[in-house]
Design a protein around this motif. Sequence first.
Motif, PDB file in Angstrom:
ATOM      1  N   LEU A 325      -2.174   5.918  -4.263  1.00 37.73           N
ATOM      2  CA  LEU A 325      -1.678   6.414  -2.984  1.00 37.73           C
ATOM      3  C   LEU A 325      -0.203   6.071  -2.829  1.00 37.73           C
ATOM      4  N   SER A 326       0.543   6.967  -2.225  1.00 34.28           N
ATOM      5  CA  SER A 326       1.996   6.789  -2.105  1.00 34.28           C
ATOM      6  C   SER A 326       2.433   7.087  -0.676  1.00 34.28           C
ATOM      7  N   GLY A 327       3.751   6.986  -0.480  1.00 32.12           N
ATOM      8  CA  GLY A 327       4.293   7.289   0.830  1.00 32.12           C
ATOM      9  C   GLY A 327       4.388   6.066   1.716  1.00 32.12           C
ATOM     10  N   ASP A 328       4.226   6.261   3.020  1.00 35.80           N
ATOM     11  CA  ASP A 328       4.413   5.205   4.002  1.00 35.80           C
ATOM     12  C   ASP A 328       3.157   4.329   4.144  1.00 35.80           C
ATOM     13  N   VAL A 329       3.406   3.101   4.549  1.00 33.97           N
ATOM     14  CA  VAL A 329       2.323   2.207   4.964  1.00 33.97           C
ATOM     15  C   VAL A 329       2.057   2.474   6.440  1.00 33.97           C
ATOM     16  N   PRO A 330       0.916   3.026   6.781  1.00 32.09           N
ATOM     17  CA  PRO A 330       0.663   3.295   8.205  1.00 32.09           C
ATOM     18  C   PRO A 330       0.424   1.982   8.943  1.00 32.09           C
ATOM     19  N   PHE A 331       1.047   1.820  10.067  1.00 30.01           N
ATOM     20  CA  PHE A 331       0.896   0.573  10.824  1.00 30.01           C
ATOM     21  C   PHE A 331       0.302   0.833  12.203  1.00 30.01           C
ATOM     22  N   THR A 332      -0.295   1.993  12.373  1.00 33.13           N
ATOM     23  CA  THR A 332      -0.876   2.329  13.686  1.00 33.13           C
ATOM     24  C   THR A 332      -2.405   2.246  13.685  1.00 33.13           C
ATOM     25  N   ILE A 333      -2.981   1.784  12.582  1.00 33.76           N
ATOM     26  CA  ILE A 333      -4.439   1.814  12.458  1.00 33.76           C
ATOM     27  C   ILE A 333      -5.100   0.979  13.547  1.00 33.76           C
ATOM     28  N   TRP A 334      -4.510  -0.169  13.884  1.00 40.62           N
ATOM     29  CA  TRP A 334      -5.134  -1.043  14.868  1.00 40.62           C
ATOM     30  C   TRP A 334      -4.650  -0.756  16.290  1.00 40.62           C
ATOM     31  N   ARG A 335      -3.764   0.212  16.422  1.00 41.76           N
ATOM     32  CA  ARG A 335      -3.269   0.532  17.758  1.00 41.76           C
ATOM     33  C   ARG A 335      -4.385   1.163  18.603  1.00 41.76           C
ATOM     34  N   ASN A 336      -4.333   0.953  19.867  1.00 42.07           N
ATOM     35  CA  ASN A 336      -5.286   1.500  20.838  1.00 42.07           C
ATOM     36  C   ASN A 336      -6.708   0.999  20.598  1.00 42.07           C
ATOM     37  N   VAL A 337      -6.820  -0.170  19.968  1.00 42.84           N
ATOM     38  CA  VAL A 337      -8.137  -0.782  19.751  1.00 42.84           C
ATOM     39  C   VAL A 337      -8.170  -2.102  20.522  1.00 42.84           C
ATOM     40  N   ASN A 338      -9.167  -2.263  21.371  1.00 40.49           N
ATOM     41  CA  ASN A 338      -9.329  -3.502  22.117  1.00 40.49           C
ATOM     42  C   ASN A 338     -10.286  -4.416  21.364  1.00 40.49           C
ATOM     43  N   PHE A 339      -9.717  -5.363  20.628  1.00 40.12           N
ATOM     44  CA  PHE A 339     -10.533  -6.252  19.816  1.00 40.12           C
ATOM     45  C   PHE A 339     -11.178  -7.323  20.687  1.00 40.12           C
ATOM     46  N   THR A 340     -12.458  -7.555  20.438  1.00 39.73           N
ATOM     47  CA  THR A 340     -13.122  -8.691  21.071  1.00 39.73           C
ATOM     48  C   THR A 340     -12.713  -9.970  20.349  1.00 39.73           C
ATOM     49  N   ALA A 341     -13.099 -11.103  20.908  1.00 41.41           N
ATOM     50  CA  ALA A 341     -12.684 -12.383  20.329  1.00 41.41           C
ATOM     51  C   ALA A 341     -13.215 -12.575  18.921  1.00 41.41           C
ATOM     52  N   LYS A 342     -14.416 -12.047  18.628  1.00 45.66           N
ATOM     53  CA  LYS A 342     -15.025 -12.249  17.318  1.00 45.66           C
ATOM     54  C   LYS A 342     -14.783 -11.097  16.353  1.00 45.66           C
ATOM     55  N   ALA A 343     -14.150 -10.041  16.809  1.00 51.30           N
ATOM     56  CA  ALA A 343     -13.960  -8.867  15.958  1.00 51.30           C
ATOM     57  C   ALA A 343     -12.886  -9.124  14.902  1.00 51.30           C
ATOM     58  N   ARG A 344     -13.064  -8.503  13.729  1.00 46.69           N
ATOM     59  CA  ARG A 344     -12.077  -8.587  12.653  1.00 46.69           C
ATOM     60  C   ARG A 344     -11.907  -7.206  12.031  1.00 46.69           C
ATOM     61  N   LEU A 345     -10.697  -6.978  11.541  1.00 49.02           N
ATOM     62  CA  LEU A 345     -10.415  -5.752  10.798  1.00 49.02           C
ATOM     63  C   LEU A 345      -9.643  -6.122   9.547  1.00 49.02           C
ATOM     64  N   ILE A 346     -10.155  -5.713   8.397  1.00 48.94           N
ATOM     65  CA  ILE A 346      -9.490  -5.961   7.119  1.00 48.94           C
ATOM     66  C   ILE A 346      -9.001  -4.628   6.577  1.00 48.94           C
ATOM     67  N   ILE A 347      -7.697  -4.554   6.341  1.00 43.89           N
ATOM     68  CA  ILE A 347      -7.062  -3.345   5.803  1.00 43.89           C
ATOM     69  C   ILE A 347      -6.501  -3.699   4.437  1.00 43.89           C
ATOM     70  N   ASP A 348      -7.053  -3.121   3.389  1.00 45.39           N
ATOM     71  CA  ASP A 348      -6.677  -3.483   2.021  1.00 45.39           C
ATOM     72  C   ASP A 348      -6.061  -2.275   1.324  1.00 45.39           C
ATOM     73  N   PHE A 349      -4.728  -2.344   1.130  1.00 42.65           N
ATOM     74  CA  PHE A 349      -3.998  -1.292   0.434  1.00 42.65           C
ATOM     75  C   PHE A 349      -3.432  -1.778  -0.894  1.00 42.65           C
ATOM     76  N   GLN A 350      -3.945  -2.840  -1.451  1.00 45.36           N
ATOM     77  CA  GLN A 350      -3.365  -3.446  -2.646  1.00 45.36           C
ATOM     78  C   GLN A 350      -3.341  -2.465  -3.821  1.00 45.36           C
ATOM     79  N   ASN A 351      -2.341  -2.679  -4.689  1.00 43.05           N
ATOM     80  CA  ASN A 351      -2.262  -1.988  -5.980  1.00 43.05           C
ATOM     81  C   ASN A 351      -2.294  -0.468  -5.827  1.00 43.05           C
ATOM     82  N   ASN A 352      -1.384   0.037  -5.015  1.00 40.99           N
ATOM     83  CA  ASN A 352      -1.130   1.462  -4.906  1.00 40.99           C
ATOM     84  C   ASN A 352       0.359   1.693  -5.173  1.00 40.99           C
ATOM     85  N   SER A 353       0.904   2.798  -4.692  1.00 42.97           N
ATOM     86  CA  SER A 353       2.323   3.111  -4.895  1.00 42.97           C
ATOM     87  C   SER A 353       3.022   3.296  -3.556  1.00 42.97           C
TER      88      SER A 353
END
Length: 952
Positions: A325-353
């Motif tokens: 995958l190439s191009g920009d790193v999107p940084f809006t994925i977690w926007r407009n999300v109301n995380f609870t205290a115990k919620a987690r989100l893992i975003i893994d873009f390793q080893n792309n272009s």
Amino acid sequence: MAKLILSIVLVIVSCCFALLASGQLTYPSEVDALNGIWRKLQDPMKNLRNWTKNDPCVSNWTGVICANQDDGYLHVQELRMLNLNLSGNLAPEIAQLSNLTILNFMWNNITGSIPKEIGNIKSLQFLLLSGNQFSGSLADELGYLPKLVMFQVDLNQISGSLPKSFANLVSCRHFHMNNNSISGQIPPELYTMPHLMHFLLDNNNLSGYLPPQFSQMPNLKILQLDNNNFGGTEIPPSYGNMPMLVKLSLRNCSLQGAIPDFSSIATFRYLDLSHNQLTGGIPMNRFSDNITTIDLSYNLLNGSIPSNFSGLSHLQKLSLENNSLSGDVPFTIWRNVNFTAKARLIIDFQNNSLSNISGSIDPPSNVTIRLQGNPVCTFANQLNLVQFCRIALGNDEFVPATGSSTNSTDSCLHQSCPVSEKYEYVLESPYPCFCAAPLGVTLRLRSPTISDFPPYIYPYRVFITHSLGLDLYQLHVESFIWQTGPRLLLYLKFFPQYSNNTYKFNDSEVHRIEDMIATFSIPSNDTFGPYELLGFTPGLYSSVYLQPSKSGISKGALIGIILGAMSLAGAISSAITILFYIRSTKSGHDISKKQSIAKIPIRTDSVKDFSFEELEAATSGFNNTTQVGQGGYGKVYRGILANGAVVAIKRAQQGSMQGQIEFITEIELLSRVHHRNLVSLVGYCIEQGEQMLVYEFMPNGSLRDLLSDRCRHTLSFPMRLRIALGSAKGILYLHTEADPPIIHRDIKANNILLDFKFTPKVSDFGISRLAPVPDAEGASAHVSTVVKGTPGYLDPEYFLTHKLTEKSDVYSLGIVFLELLTGMLPISHGRNIVREVYGACQSGLMFSIIDRSMGSYSSESIKKFMALALKCCQDDPKERPTMLEVVRELENLCSLLPESDMIPTESDASISGVSGVGSSQLYFGRNSPYPMNTEILGSELVSGVIPTIKPR
């Protein structure tokens, strides 16, 4: 002894079984069928195969026989023999139980084929044979069960193809056949199963193509086919139109082609297409807002990362690593999300272009972003991306954890709870200091549609208590552990309702809860998926109880029972008298035995002397569901002590027990061994003819588990170095600081365990031998004894000299290092790991044998680690380094990693004999000049890096 008396009495009662069978109380063919079944299963449960005719259900928590009466005849309806260690074959006579609705023999050791005669039981609704050793193919006749709702034969050794006749299972909702050796094409005809909801066939040998007709199944919710080989075929585009699909898991299936568009499926929650050869771009249309998991890693995808991942309010995991995958790193994925205290989100873009970033990345604390291995990390410092460009350690998506409670009992007086250790405070009760005896239940969620459980603990409790008609505070999630699959193992505690004078369930309530769970009366749930029952922990409740009859009995039946009872009264009385005499004579021997043990005190306060009853309760009577391992010493069980502590209990089998004095000496030795890289001894038990050792529990299992084919992608190179260093430190302590010094003798990947933070801890030095002190002339110390080591790890010098030294441990650890580097087994199909690695290095092909699943690494670090491993494996012990030198070299290797890879490894900065090691050096990373992802040809190897080893 009470259990023995009860068992003998029931056996005597069985003498009148044939007499009763000839009357109006039973149906003779069913009695014959049961007798035939028990004979084939080695008749281990005499207390369950007999019941009086006015009590048509008899149970001992995991084993249940139920029957109903029809005009005075008895018809067996339920056979639930869960986890009773049954062996032998399942007899064809089972077909004579023509009224059977539940056939449950899960978690036993039954062998042979599944009888085709089962296909004649037209009333059968549950066929549950998971976790046995059934082999052979599935018979066509099994497809003609019109009322079958659940067909569950997973975790066996079944081979052959799936019969097309299974399309006739018109009532089937759950089709679970994962973890077998089923081969061939999935019959497209199965799409005609109108009610099928869960289709689990992962971990088999399926081939051919994915039937596109499955998209026409009106109720299919879970399609899980991971780890099969569909030979480069495509995912049918029609799978994007499955009306009720909740989860699609096709990991590691040799699939090619494009990813279908799943945006039209409103119910969609979980997608795993990782480890295939999928090509093209990621579909641009938005996923359902219910989606929790998207794993497209380890494919050949290209193009940009679309914006349709933004604002998915339930998303927990987005894995796109190891693509193009190439191009920009999107940084809006977690926007407009109301995380609870115990919620987690893992975003893994390793080893792309990915080379660009628009705007600043400022995720909240419960969002983890991984960018290592992308061009954008070249400018990590300028773009403030350092924290996102580090190499990730371990599989933190599935770190085992325990449920937590909200209330505290600190202010409660201990005296307000009954003295019995089986009572405990109900932590989440609205009534202060309410204590009661819990009913323990072990369940496993077979195919949950989430990747992280803590945010769903409360909804799960609401769901279960509502289904069982309980109040919320009556259920506590004691602990949970993610297992391979991923599947979720749950330890639950149910408490009785609050009452001023009641501290435990009554028998009828216990039976109701047990029966609802065991008969799958809890409805299906899209979030948690199907479940399986592994066992009960009854606590204070009786081990055998009878369900009262729901209908009266005839006069003839009553007369027959009375006559039979009268005729046997004398025999029973005589038997009991004899048993009490035997008991009285034996008790004197038992008392003397316990007294003899007490005369030999153990001189340590750091470990606890457990009673047999305590450890029996902690393991549900050493139930097979709690067994986590087995070795030459005996079986290892996972136990939960009365105080809630989770421990590993090693129970010696008869042939491996030591003399009493030797065992006590070993306990005293182990109690003095303390190091953060050694598994700690918690306690012991030496009563009732038992020898048991109690250790701290390691929730992440062994290194061998993590290096297995299905798990090793979770181990990055820094993680492997950390495990190597920690293991070496633990062994160095045994060699130099234990008093007296200890030679381990059986170092191997199975004996290196990992705690919840993946800290390595060396285990099983209980079978070690003390390292002798060198003689006055300084001669080399050695142990000359019968070796309990493991082939492939054993010092080759031993076979010539029969001498074990500290250098023998160095050799074994060198083999472990080679496993960390290659993922190979020490010996496999005649291949020796030392010979294979040496040959590859000599041929300039060292990097061809490096485990590809470890991700990016420094070429220089790999070469030096390989050189150290091979030096440890020299035939001549004099050519091997000392353990101290091994530790020093591993710390130097850690310092070569880039600063972005600095990961704390050890909190104990001081090592015996290691000078000049400051705490700052105990981190990975120290301004390495070597770039990551450096590809190097064999001809460019530095001369002299790989030591000369004679191939064996």
